[in-house]
Design a protein around this motif. Structure first.
Motif, PDB file in Angstrom:
ATOM      1  N   SER A 199     -63.430  12.847  94.626  1.00  0.00           N
ATOM      2  CA  SER A 199     -64.538  11.900  94.538  1.00  0.00           C
ATOM      3  C   SER A 199     -64.003  10.479  94.597  1.00  0.00           C
ATOM      4  CB  SER A 199     -65.286  12.106  93.222  1.00  0.00           C
ATOM      5  OG  SER A 199     -64.447  11.765  92.124  1.00  0.00           O
ATOM      6  N   SER A 200     -64.892   9.504  94.832  1.00  0.00           N
ATOM      7  CA  SER A 200     -64.488   8.096  94.820  1.00  0.00           C
ATOM      8  C   SER A 200     -63.875   7.737  93.476  1.00  0.00           C
ATOM      9  CB  SER A 200     -65.689   7.198  95.104  1.00  0.00           C
ATOM     10  OG  SER A 200     -66.137   7.361  96.428  1.00  0.00           O
ATOM     11  N   PHE A 201     -64.437   8.318  92.391  1.00  0.00           N
ATOM     12  CA  PHE A 201     -63.906   8.048  91.061  1.00  0.00           C
ATOM     13  C   PHE A 201     -62.459   8.524  90.947  1.00  0.00           C
ATOM     14  CE2 PHE A 201     -62.934   9.700  86.804  1.00  0.00           C
ATOM     15  CZ  PHE A 201     -63.056   8.536  86.054  1.00  0.00           C
ATOM     16  N   GLU A 202     -62.166   9.721  91.458  1.00  0.00           N
ATOM     17  CA  GLU A 202     -60.809  10.257  91.375  1.00  0.00           C
ATOM     18  C   GLU A 202     -59.843   9.442  92.222  1.00  0.00           C
ATOM     19  OE1 GLU A 202     -61.272  15.026  90.611  1.00  0.00           O
ATOM     20  OE2 GLU A 202     -62.035  14.226  92.513  1.00  0.00           O
ATOM     21  N   MET A 203     -60.286   9.032  93.410  1.00  0.00           N
ATOM     22  CA  MET A 203     -59.425   8.200  94.263  1.00  0.00           C
ATOM     23  C   MET A 203     -59.124   6.875  93.582  1.00  0.00           C
ATOM     24  SD  MET A 203     -60.755   8.843  98.176  1.00  0.00           S
ATOM     25  CE  MET A 203     -62.524   8.986  97.922  1.00  0.00           C
ATOM     26  N   GLU A 204     -60.146   6.248  93.023  1.00  0.00           N
ATOM     27  CA  GLU A 204     -59.943   4.969  92.347  1.00  0.00           C
ATOM     28  C   GLU A 204     -59.122   5.148  91.077  1.00  0.00           C
ATOM     29  OE1 GLU A 204     -63.713   3.150  91.728  1.00  0.00           O
ATOM     30  OE2 GLU A 204     -64.090   2.812  93.862  1.00  0.00           O
ATOM     31  N   LYS A 205     -59.241   6.315  90.443  1.00  0.00           N
ATOM     32  CA  LYS A 205     -58.450   6.591  89.246  1.00  0.00           C
ATOM     33  C   LYS A 205     -56.964   6.588  89.567  1.00  0.00           C
ATOM     34  CE  LYS A 205     -57.860   7.764  84.920  1.00  0.00           C
ATOM     35  NZ  LYS A 205     -58.125   6.780  83.853  1.00  0.00           N
ATOM     36  N   VAL A 206     -56.584   7.206  90.679  1.00  0.00           N
ATOM     37  CA  VAL A 206     -55.178   7.178  91.094  1.00  0.00           C
ATOM     38  C   VAL A 206     -54.735   5.737  91.327  1.00  0.00           C
ATOM     39  CG1 VAL A 206     -53.533   7.863  92.876  1.00  0.00           C
ATOM     40  CG2 VAL A 206     -55.248   9.490  92.102  1.00  0.00           C
ATOM     41  N   GLY A 207     -55.574   4.946  91.985  1.00  0.00           N
ATOM     42  CA  GLY A 207     -55.256   3.546  92.222  1.00  0.00           C
ATOM     43  C   GLY A 207     -55.090   2.775  90.935  1.00  0.00           C
ATOM     44  N   ASP A 208     -56.005   2.991  89.973  1.00  0.00           N
ATOM     45  CA  ASP A 208     -55.911   2.311  88.680  1.00  0.00           C
ATOM     46  C   ASP A 208     -54.622   2.696  87.956  1.00  0.00           C
ATOM     47  OD1 ASP A 208     -58.275   0.960  89.003  1.00  0.00           O
ATOM     48  OD2 ASP A 208     -59.484   2.369  87.834  1.00  0.00           O
ATOM     49  N   ILE A 209     -54.258   3.967  88.050  1.00  0.00           N
ATOM     50  CA  ILE A 209     -53.032   4.430  87.395  1.00  0.00           C
ATOM     51  C   ILE A 209     -51.813   3.728  87.995  1.00  0.00           C
ATOM     52  CG2 ILE A 209     -51.480   6.423  87.172  1.00  0.00           C
ATOM     53  CD1 ILE A 209     -54.035   8.143  86.838  1.00  0.00           C
ATOM     54  N   VAL A 210     -51.777   3.647  89.322  1.00  0.00           N
ATOM     55  CA  VAL A 210     -50.666   2.978  90.004  1.00  0.00           C
ATOM     56  C   VAL A 210     -50.543   1.538  89.528  1.00  0.00           C
ATOM     57  CG1 VAL A 210     -49.886   2.102  92.228  1.00  0.00           C
ATOM     58  CG2 VAL A 210     -50.669   4.462  92.039  1.00  0.00           C
ATOM     59  N   LEU A 211     -51.678   0.859  89.398  1.00  0.00           N
ATOM     60  CA  LEU A 211     -51.684  -0.539  88.969  1.00  0.00           C
ATOM     61  C   LEU A 211     -51.269  -0.671  87.514  1.00  0.00           C
ATOM     62  CD1 LEU A 211     -55.061  -1.593  90.624  1.00  0.00           C
ATOM     63  CD2 LEU A 211     -52.770  -1.870  91.537  1.00  0.00           C
ATOM     64  N   ASP A 212     -51.780   0.211  86.663  1.00  0.00           N
ATOM     65  CA  ASP A 212     -51.426   0.168  85.242  1.00  0.00           C
ATOM     66  C   ASP A 212     -49.941   0.443  85.041  1.00  0.00           C
ATOM     67  OD1 ASP A 212     -54.030  -0.407  84.529  1.00  0.00           O
ATOM     68  OD2 ASP A 212     -54.570   1.696  84.155  1.00  0.00           O
ATOM     69  N   VAL A 213     -49.398   1.383  85.824  1.00  0.00           N
ATOM     70  CA  VAL A 213     -47.979   1.709  85.707  1.00  0.00           C
ATOM     71  C   VAL A 213     -47.123   0.496  86.035  1.00  0.00           C
ATOM     72  CG1 VAL A 213     -46.092   3.020  86.769  1.00  0.00           C
ATOM     73  CG2 VAL A 213     -48.182   4.196  86.063  1.00  0.00           C
ATOM     74  N   GLN A 214     -47.470  -0.214  87.122  1.00  0.00           N
ATOM     75  CA  GLN A 214     -46.656  -1.380  87.470  1.00  0.00           C
ATOM     76  C   GLN A 214     -46.733  -2.459  86.396  1.00  0.00           C
ATOM     77  OE1 GLN A 214     -45.828  -4.748  90.877  1.00  0.00           O
ATOM     78  NE2 GLN A 214     -46.995  -2.967  91.452  1.00  0.00           N
ATOM     79  N   ASP A 215     -47.911  -2.655  85.809  1.00  0.00           N
ATOM     80  CA  ASP A 215     -48.032  -3.635  84.727  1.00  0.00           C
ATOM     81  C   ASP A 215     -47.136  -3.266  83.551  1.00  0.00           C
ATOM     82  OD1 ASP A 215     -49.848  -5.146  86.141  1.00  0.00           O
ATOM     83  OD2 ASP A 215     -51.614  -4.242  85.198  1.00  0.00           O
ATOM     84  N   LEU A 216     -47.042  -1.970  83.259  1.00  0.00           N
ATOM     85  CA  LEU A 216     -46.223  -1.518  82.130  1.00  0.00           C
ATOM     86  C   LEU A 216     -44.734  -1.547  82.442  1.00  0.00           C
ATOM     87  CD1 LEU A 216     -48.482   1.490  81.104  1.00  0.00           C
ATOM     88  CD2 LEU A 216     -48.054  -0.536  79.703  1.00  0.00           C
ATOM     89  N   LEU A 217     -44.386  -1.506  83.732  1.00  0.00           N
ATOM     90  CA  LEU A 217     -42.967  -1.497  84.115  1.00  0.00           C
ATOM     91  C   LEU A 217     -42.265  -2.817  83.827  1.00  0.00           C
ATOM     92  CD1 LEU A 217     -42.983   0.471  87.495  1.00  0.00           C
ATOM     93  CD2 LEU A 217     -41.984   1.197  85.332  1.00  0.00           C
ATOM     94  N   TYR A 218     -43.028  -3.889  83.592  1.00  0.00           N
ATOM     95  CA  TYR A 218     -42.410  -5.169  83.254  1.00  0.00           C
ATOM     96  C   TYR A 218     -41.424  -5.009  82.102  1.00  0.00           C
ATOM     97  CZ  TYR A 218     -45.465  -8.240  86.045  1.00  0.00           C
ATOM     98  OH  TYR A 218     -46.107  -8.882  87.073  1.00  0.00           O
ATOM     99  N   SER A 219     -41.851  -4.264  81.065  1.00  0.00           N
ATOM    100  CA  SER A 219     -41.004  -4.136  79.877  1.00  0.00           C
ATOM    101  C   SER A 219     -39.716  -3.382  80.167  1.00  0.00           C
ATOM    102  CB  SER A 219     -41.771  -3.444  78.746  1.00  0.00           C
ATOM    103  OG  SER A 219     -42.158  -2.132  79.115  1.00  0.00           O
ATOM    104  N   LEU A 220     -39.742  -2.486  81.159  1.00  0.00           N
ATOM    105  CA  LEU A 220     -38.528  -1.756  81.530  1.00  0.00           C
ATOM    106  C   LEU A 220     -37.587  -2.652  82.331  1.00  0.00           C
ATOM    107  CD1 LEU A 220     -36.896   0.889  81.703  1.00  0.00           C
ATOM    108  CD2 LEU A 220     -38.220   1.473  83.737  1.00  0.00           C
ATOM    109  N   VAL A 221     -38.143  -3.445  83.231  1.00  0.00           N
ATOM    110  CA  VAL A 221     -37.330  -4.304  84.091  1.00  0.00           C
ATOM    111  C   VAL A 221     -36.580  -5.358  83.281  1.00  0.00           C
ATOM    112  CG1 VAL A 221     -37.420  -6.001  85.958  1.00  0.00           C
ATOM    113  CG2 VAL A 221     -38.795  -3.929  86.103  1.00  0.00           C
ATOM    114  N   VAL A 222     -37.218  -5.900  82.234  1.00  0.00           N
ATOM    115  CA  VAL A 222     -36.567  -6.957  81.446  1.00  0.00           C
ATOM    116  C   VAL A 222     -35.623  -6.394  80.389  1.00  0.00           C
ATOM    117  CG1 VAL A 222     -38.471  -8.549  81.821  1.00  0.00           C
ATOM    118  CG2 VAL A 222     -38.479  -7.106  79.775  1.00  0.00           C
ATOM    119  N   MET A 223     -35.489  -5.052  80.331  1.00  0.00           N
ATOM    120  CA  MET A 223     -34.523  -4.427  79.428  1.00  0.00           C
ATOM    121  C   MET A 223     -33.577  -3.547  80.248  1.00  0.00           C
ATOM    122  SD  MET A 223     -36.702  -3.481  75.978  1.00  0.00           S
ATOM    123  CE  MET A 223     -37.948  -2.488  76.802  1.00  0.00           C
ATOM    124  N   PRO A 224     -32.748  -4.140  81.107  1.00  0.00           N
ATOM    125  CA  PRO A 224     -31.925  -3.361  82.040  1.00  0.00           C
ATOM    126  C   PRO A 224     -30.870  -2.496  81.367  1.00  0.00           C
ATOM    127  CG  PRO A 224     -31.235  -5.653  82.020  1.00  0.00           C
ATOM    128  CD  PRO A 224     -32.498  -5.584  81.221  1.00  0.00           C
TER     129      PRO A 224
END
Length: 491
Positions: free
Chosen positions: A194-219
């Motif tokens: 469904s459109s909801f499921e497709m957008e859910k994958v997109g939202d997850i991808v975006l949320d993951v990148q936002d959370l990756l900031y904390s990993l990048v600054v702790m090498p």
């Protein structure tokens, strides 16, 4: 107390003696570069602490601080990994086209747990095979079919914009649109999701990148430990599990379809068919999921953000928006946009390119040197990483007169010969450039043309200098841009 100080002093001396011994060639090269040489290199972080000077711990704010305060090139140590940061077109050309600078820079290793087996991060030898296989999905005869898909999806979005007018989160709005376009046009599993499921994958991808900031600054922190212990890491694990669940369901349905229709399978076209077919090193399910996740990420974030920047720039520059509108009405009018129309939308394409010049959505390119690289005036030692700041390269007055001006005429056919090709590479350059460039441009041209002919886009913003830029892998503004879509009154 004295013993503790002695042990600390002893361990510090041992660390630096070992560091100098192991990194002597890089230290000699950094002395030649000079800039940043005297910044202390600390255990566990290198000289990443300079990011604090920029006021925000993200890659783009660091690059802007370097450009304003220190200049390029700059010596940077990501823990104990040396990185040569530049914005010079001549050096960038050598690096991007060198056969021993094809693999990604060391800082991309932080994202391996998400994309390790995707075409984004696989080593050169494996990447060549995957590139040769997947490029068939981006040929012109296949792109013709996607124009119809993109036009219909943009029409659906236009109906929604008539009631929304000003999206609450404009980046997420167009990223969701882009992820739907990806699934419908590139995987053939939209019939089962469904459109909801497709957008859910997109939202997850975006949320993951936002959370990756904390990993990048702790090498200094292992990604496995980060995923297991830190709240952000635990959240990423749950998000990826949810995304995987949705994608696995779509893949299962696709496999079923292909098994029932072998003739259809023999005429593979979309990304998922290519993943499931022969010639892709017989990818297992985990590898297929990573391929889909990466391309979905690239399709949603890079294309979605590029659309936002284009619409914002058109809203600030009303006279340019009207030129795009007049061209679209002259070439297309009120009929459906077709593949035959796209080559004639020259000014529309130029406006998109100029937006990508001012706001490259993948603003930093990193490559690893597998041997000594001769730049003419200096030799980068084997094992170094090179990072190119596209934002500053593409706004450098040496290559771009009046670089902060939004001027699509730079990219009109009669002016393109004046452009130094390597000074403009929003889709990367050299042998490992972006495989999805043709499709991204088709989608953006169809979307921009369709939106502009239906809406007048306005904004409270007056200049691009009003925005604070930030990035992890892709770039956006810290603020939510003000951008209103008002239906045009057509006679």
């Amino acid at each position: 107390m004295i013993i503790s100080l002695f042990l600390i002093g002893f361990c510090t001396c041992v660390f630096y003696l070992h560091f100098v011994y192991r990194n002597w060639r890089y230290l000699k090269f950094s002395w030649q570069v000079k800039n940043g040489f005297w910044y202390p290199i600390l255990p566990l972080v290198g000289n990443m602490y300079v990011g604090f000077f920029s006021g925000s711990l993200n890659a783009m704010s660091l690059m802007q601080w370097l450009d304003k305060i220190k200049g390029f090139p700059f010596n940077f140590w990501y823990v104990d990994n040396y990185m040569y940061i530049i914005k010079d077109a001549k050096e960038a050309k050598i690096i991007m086209n060198h056969p021993k600078c094809v693999n990604k820079a060391v800082f991309y290793d932080r994202f391996k747990f998400v994309f390790e087996n995707s075409i984004f991060l696989v080593p050169n030898k494996k990447w060549k095979k995957q590139r040769k296989h997947f490029v068939t999905g981006f040929k012109s005869n296949i792109l013709k079919n996607t124009v119809y898909v993109y036009h219909n999806l943009s029409c659906q979005m236009i109906e929604d914009l008539k009631s929304v007018e000003m999206p609450k989160d404009i980046f997420r709005y167009f990223q969701r649109y882009s992820i739907r376009s990806f699934f419908v046009g590139n995987t053939g599993i939209s019939e089962y999701l469904s459109s909801f499921e497709m957008e859910k994958v997109g939202d997850i991808v975006l949320d993951v990148q936002d959370l990756l900031y904390s990993l990048v600054v702790m090498p200094f922190l292992s990604p496995k430990l980060w995923l297991a212990i830190f709240p952000a890491g635990k959240k990423v694990t749950k998000l990826l599990e949810k995304s995987t669940e949705i994608v696995i369901y779509g893949i299962a349905q696709k496999k079923k379809l292909l098994q029932e229709n072998q003739e259809y399978f023999g005429n593979s076209k979309d990304l998922l068919e290519l993943c499931l077919g022969n010639g892709a090193d017989n990818l297992d399910q985990d590898e297929i999921i990573q391929q889909v996740n990466f391309v979905a990420s690239a399709a949603s974030e890079t294309t979605g953000n590029a659309l936002v920047f284009t619409f914002v720039l058109l809203s600030i520059h009303q006279e340019i928006q009207e030129k795009v509108y007049e061209e679209v009405m002259e070439v297309v009018g009120d009929k459906d946009i077709t593949h035959q129309d796209l080559p004639n939308l020259k000014y529309t394409e130029a406006a998109i390119y100029e937006s990508l010049r001012l706001f490259p959505v993948a603003p930093i390119i990193g490559r690893s040197c597998e041997e000594d690289i001769d730049l003419g005036t200096k030799i980068i030692p084997k094992g170094s990483s090179c990072a190119i700041s596209l934002l500053h390269l593409q706004r450098d007055p040496q290559y771009w007169p009046d670089p902060s001006k939004f001027d699509p005429s730079r990219f009109l056919p009669e002016n393109q010969s004046k452009i130094n090709p390597i000074s403009f590479m929003p889709f990367s350059a050299g042998p490992r450039d972006c495989i999805g460039k043709p499709q991204a441009l088709v989608m953006m041209k169809v979307t921009v043309a369709n939106v502009v002919r239906h809406f007048k886009i306005t904004s409270k913003h007056k200049s691009i200098d009003e925005f604070t830029l930030e990035s992890c892998l892709t770039m956006k503004t810290k603020e939510n841009p003000n951008c209103r879509f008002s239906a045009r009154n057509k006679l």
